[in-house]
Design a protein around this motif. Structure first.
Motif, PDB file in Angstrom:
ATOM      1  N   ASN A   1      -2.584   1.577  -9.233  1.00  0.00           N
ATOM      2  CA  ASN A   1      -1.954   3.166  -9.518  1.00  0.00           C
ATOM      3  C   ASN A   1      -1.306   3.473  -8.469  1.00  0.00           C
ATOM      4  O   ASN A   1      -0.224   4.264  -8.791  1.00  0.00           O
ATOM      5  N   ALA A   2      -2.016   3.806  -7.405  1.00  0.00           N
ATOM      6  CA  ALA A   2      -1.128   4.431  -6.211  1.00  0.00           C
ATOM      7  C   ALA A   2      -0.203   3.841  -5.821  1.00  0.00           C
ATOM      8  O   ALA A   2       0.830   4.640  -5.536  1.00  0.00           O
ATOM      9  N   ILE A   3       0.170   2.594  -5.672  1.00  0.00           N
ATOM     10  CA  ILE A   3       1.274   2.045  -5.399  1.00  0.00           C
ATOM     11  C   ILE A   3       2.335   2.336  -6.557  1.00  0.00           C
ATOM     12  O   ILE A   3       3.627   2.541  -5.919  1.00  0.00           O
ATOM     13  N   ALA A   4       2.130   2.370  -7.428  1.00  0.00           N
ATOM     14  CA  ALA A   4       3.159   2.847  -8.767  1.00  0.00           C
ATOM     15  C   ALA A   4       3.621   4.359  -8.531  1.00  0.00           C
ATOM     16  O   ALA A   4       4.590   4.558  -8.515  1.00  0.00           O
ATOM     17  N   CYS A   5       2.389   4.981  -8.279  1.00  0.00           N
ATOM     18  CA  CYS A   5       2.762   6.542  -8.070  1.00  0.00           C
ATOM     19  C   CYS A   5       3.537   6.661  -6.997  1.00  0.00           C
ATOM     20  O   CYS A   5       4.522   7.442  -7.033  1.00  0.00           O
ATOM     21  N   CYS A   6       3.592   6.013  -5.649  1.00  0.00           N
ATOM     22  CA  CYS A   6       4.375   6.419  -4.651  1.00  0.00           C
ATOM     23  C   CYS A   6       5.771   5.539  -4.494  1.00  0.00           C
ATOM     24  O   CYS A   6       6.786   6.160  -4.167  1.00  0.00           O
ATOM     25  N   ALA A   7       5.831   4.582  -5.535  1.00  0.00           N
ATOM     26  CA  ALA A   7       7.003   3.995  -5.750  1.00  0.00           C
ATOM     27  C   ALA A   7       7.965   4.765  -6.408  1.00  0.00           C
ATOM     28  O   ALA A   7       9.305   4.767  -6.283  1.00  0.00           O
ATOM     29  N   LYS A   8       7.398   5.813  -7.315  1.00  0.00           N
ATOM     30  CA  LYS A   8       8.157   6.560  -8.197  1.00  0.00           C
ATOM     31  C   LYS A   8       8.437   7.737  -7.993  1.00  0.00           C
ATOM     32  O   LYS A   8       9.416   8.471  -8.248  1.00  0.00           O
TER      33      LYS A   8
ATOM     34  N   ASN B   1       6.154  -1.437  -2.106  1.00  0.00           N
ATOM     35  CA  ASN B   1       4.742  -0.932  -2.082  1.00  0.00           C
ATOM     36  C   ASN B   1       4.772  -0.058  -0.529  1.00  0.00           C
ATOM     37  O   ASN B   1       5.257  -0.702   0.416  1.00  0.00           O
ATOM     38  N   HIS B   2       4.177   1.494  -0.748  1.00  0.00           N
ATOM     39  CA  HIS B   2       4.095   2.207   0.467  1.00  0.00           C
ATOM     40  C   HIS B   2       2.753   2.395   0.660  1.00  0.00           C
ATOM     41  O   HIS B   2       2.307   3.500   1.201  1.00  0.00           O
ATOM     42  N   VAL B   3       1.716   1.677  -0.015  1.00  0.00           N
ATOM     43  CA  VAL B   3       0.303   1.843   0.325  1.00  0.00           C
ATOM     44  C   VAL B   3      -0.135   0.626   1.418  1.00  0.00           C
ATOM     45  O   VAL B   3       0.043  -0.379   1.167  1.00  0.00           O
ATOM     46  N   LYS B   4      -0.825   1.304   2.504  1.00  0.00           N
ATOM     47  CA  LYS B   4      -1.600   0.416   3.338  1.00  0.00           C
ATOM     48  C   LYS B   4      -2.941   0.417   3.130  1.00  0.00           C
ATOM     49  O   LYS B   4      -3.669   1.681   3.073  1.00  0.00           O
ATOM     50  N   LEU B   5      -3.875  -0.813   2.948  1.00  0.00           N
ATOM     51  CA  LEU B   5      -5.125  -0.805   2.783  1.00  0.00           C
ATOM     52  C   LEU B   5      -6.064  -1.358   4.080  1.00  0.00           C
ATOM     53  O   LEU B   5      -5.382  -1.866   5.009  1.00  0.00           O
ATOM     54  N   ASN B   6      -7.028  -0.399   4.385  1.00  0.00           N
ATOM     55  CA  ASN B   6      -7.880  -0.913   5.602  1.00  0.00           C
ATOM     56  C   ASN B   6      -9.149  -1.080   5.115  1.00  0.00           C
ATOM     57  O   ASN B   6      -9.835  -0.155   4.479  1.00  0.00           O
ATOM     58  N   PHE B   7      -9.957  -2.006   5.632  1.00  0.00           N
ATOM     59  CA  PHE B   7     -11.326  -2.163   5.177  1.00  0.00           C
ATOM     60  C   PHE B   7     -12.273  -2.206   6.142  1.00  0.00           C
ATOM     61  O   PHE B   7     -13.284  -2.634   6.060  1.00  0.00           O
TER      62      PHE B   7
ATOM     63  N   PRO C   1       0.062  -9.494  -5.923  1.00  0.00           N
ATOM     64  CA  PRO C   1       1.470  -9.284  -5.950  1.00  0.00           C
ATOM     65  C   PRO C   1       2.230  -7.812  -5.918  1.00  0.00           C
ATOM     66  O   PRO C   1       3.012  -7.623  -5.262  1.00  0.00           O
ATOM     67  N   GLU C   2       1.387  -6.780  -6.669  1.00  0.00           N
ATOM     68  CA  GLU C   2       2.038  -5.458  -6.596  1.00  0.00           C
ATOM     69  C   GLU C   2       1.856  -5.207  -4.947  1.00  0.00           C
ATOM     70  O   GLU C   2       2.591  -4.140  -4.654  1.00  0.00           O
ATOM     71  N   TYR C   3       0.715  -5.367  -4.372  1.00  0.00           N
ATOM     72  CA  TYR C   3       0.757  -4.961  -2.845  1.00  0.00           C
ATOM     73  C   TYR C   3       1.651  -5.543  -2.009  1.00  0.00           C
ATOM     74  O   TYR C   3       1.770  -5.100  -1.084  1.00  0.00           O
ATOM     75  N   LEU C   4       1.942  -6.842  -2.100  1.00  0.00           N
ATOM     76  CA  LEU C   4       2.920  -7.631  -1.437  1.00  0.00           C
ATOM     77  C   LEU C   4       4.357  -7.278  -1.718  1.00  0.00           C
ATOM     78  O   LEU C   4       5.349  -7.571  -1.066  1.00  0.00           O
ATOM     79  N   ALA C   5       4.391  -6.377  -2.667  1.00  0.00           N
ATOM     80  CA  ALA C   5       5.827  -6.194  -3.300  1.00  0.00           C
ATOM     81  C   ALA C   5       6.872  -5.382  -2.149  1.00  0.00           C
ATOM     82  O   ALA C   5       6.074  -4.525  -1.276  1.00  0.00           O
TER      83      ALA C   5
END
Length: 429
Positions: A382-389, A420-426, A413-417
């Motif tokens: 959802n965050a990916i979609a929000c940032c893209a819009k 995508n302007h969202v970066k994940l750290n674990f 796939p959504e993360y690799l698109a």
């Protein structure tokens, strides 16, 4: 045999010295910079007068650090050579006070030769330690840090001659506060995990103080008088950290220059004073840019409404608070500058709450999550979609240690698109 004296064969050391002597000064300076310990640099400086002259010119522009343990291992002649050469250029002293054999001797040399000391860092300090006399004999100290072994260690020391003192830090000790009165240039005072006895007489006539950290301190009596002194005297205070069960929140809100505030409570029944947030909200947060709340504050919708009006906030952190809920994020409409939101050990906030936050705070760049077990992959999608819009070209970093966000999300796939302007750290930042 002929009548001529035979010359001694040239040793490898002689050859090395002659080779070094032929080097240009900038190369020798690089060698001094490369050697790891100050004692190694001094050994090289003592090889030849040329090296010593170059060392002295080089050392004047360096921040030279002495680890007292290095000197403890030297013989007396080496100690004399070391301080004769390096003493005037030593600005930082590091001392582990746990166990030394020559501490009285080393202290005498430091006092005699190290006239330009500006910083001292003591660790493993007990009630009596010889190295404390250095503080009384120095005149140029700007920063002192003391880390004690035990909170029962009552410290006495004299810093009166160091009127340029800017930073003082004490951890795990017992302290009355008498030794730090009247320092007009003191900007930072840190007393962490300390027993502050005679806290009613705690002296803070520190009009230039910018940072005051009283984290995890235990006060012998009520700290009301301390809060009064802080607000009356520390009018330039920009950063305050305080923890305890007896907080006067409304007094804190009166600090006119306060920018960063960390409040922790030990009491599970402690209620975050509405007057504190109400006063801040009335000032639109004043200059407050960072707020960190830790502990089990009782937090109602009314509290959140006031919190949501702190329009100057850029960073908001919640730690060890299990009362924050998804509905609370409905009230964060007036945080237009918020860039960082951190949440740890919160078991009631879900993906829904974080998405409400993300939509309302359009400048949010970092969401820092630790052990929030209800946050899942769905939030990332959802965050990916929000940032893209968004029309603001939004970029978001999500630190997700201890959540239900899986590392498999990195291959989603959504993360690799491309968009995508969202970066994940674990892992830890």
């Amino acid at each position: 045999m002929s009548g001529k004296l035979r010359q001694s064969p040239e040793t490898g050391e002689d050859v090395l010295v002659r080779s070094l002597q032929s080097l240009p000064e900038d190369i020798i300076r690089c060698i001094f910079a490369y050697l790891p310990r100050l004692s190694d640099k001094v050994h090289l400086a003592c090889v030849d007068p040329k090296f010593r002259h170059i060392f002295e010119r080089w050392a004047r522009n360096q921040k030279n650090i002495l680890d007292a343990e290095d000197v403890e291992l030297m013989t007396l002649p080496d100690i004399i050579d070391f301080f004769t050469v390096a003493g005037p250029f030593i600005q930082v002293l590091q001392v582990d006070c746990a166990s030394f054999e020559k501490e009285s001797l080393v202290v005498e040399f430091i006092v005699e030769f190290c006239k330009n000391l500006e910083e001292i860092y003591y660790t493993n300090v007990a009630d009596e330690f010889h190295y404390r006399t250095i503080m009384a004999k120095s005149t140029k100290l700007k920063k002192v840090s003391i880390d004690c072994i035990d909170v029962d260690d009552v410290l006495t020391f004299d810093l009166e001659a160091n009127q340029d003192l800017e930073h003082f830090e004490l951890a795990h000790g017992c302290y009355s506060g008498k030794h730090l009165c009247g320092f007009s240039k003191l900007r930072t005072l840190v007393l962490r995990d300390c027993l502050l006895w005679n806290s009613g007489e705690f002296g803070i006539p520190l009009k230039s103080l910018k940072v005051l950290d009283l984290d995890d301190c235990c006060f012998e009596v009520s700290n009301q008088s301390l809060f009064d002194k802080i607000t009356e005297s520390c009018l330039e205070l920009e950063e305050l950290s305080f923890s305890g069960s007896d907080m006067n929140f409304e007094v804190i809100a009166q600090l006119p220059e306060l920018k960063r505030c960390t409040l922790k409570t030990w009491m599970t029944s402690n209620e975050l004073n509405l007057g504190f947030l109400a006063q801040l909200a009335e000032q639109k947060g004043n200059k407050l840019t960072t707020l960190h709340l830790s502990g089990q504050f009782l937090f109602t919708n009314e509290h959140v409404r006031y919190l949501g009006q702190l329009s100057s906030l850029k960073e908001l952190r919640w730690t060890n608070n299990d009362v924050l809920e998804d509905d609370h994020f409905k009230f964060f409409n007036d945080l237009p500058l918020l860039e960082t939101f951190a949440l740890s050990w919160c078991g009631q906030v879900t993906d829904l709450g974080l998405m409400r936050l993300l939509r309302k705070c359009e400048k949010l760049k970092v969401i820092d999550l630790t052990d929030c077990e209800l946050i899942t992959n769905e939030f990332v999608i959802n965050a990916i979609a929000c940032c893209a819009k968004s029309s603001l070209d939004r970029h978001l970093v999500v630190n997700s240690k201890g959540t239900k966000i899986k590392e498999t999300m990195l291959s989603h796939p959504e993360y690799l698109a491309y968009l995508n302007h969202v970066k994940l750290n674990f892992i830890d930042k």
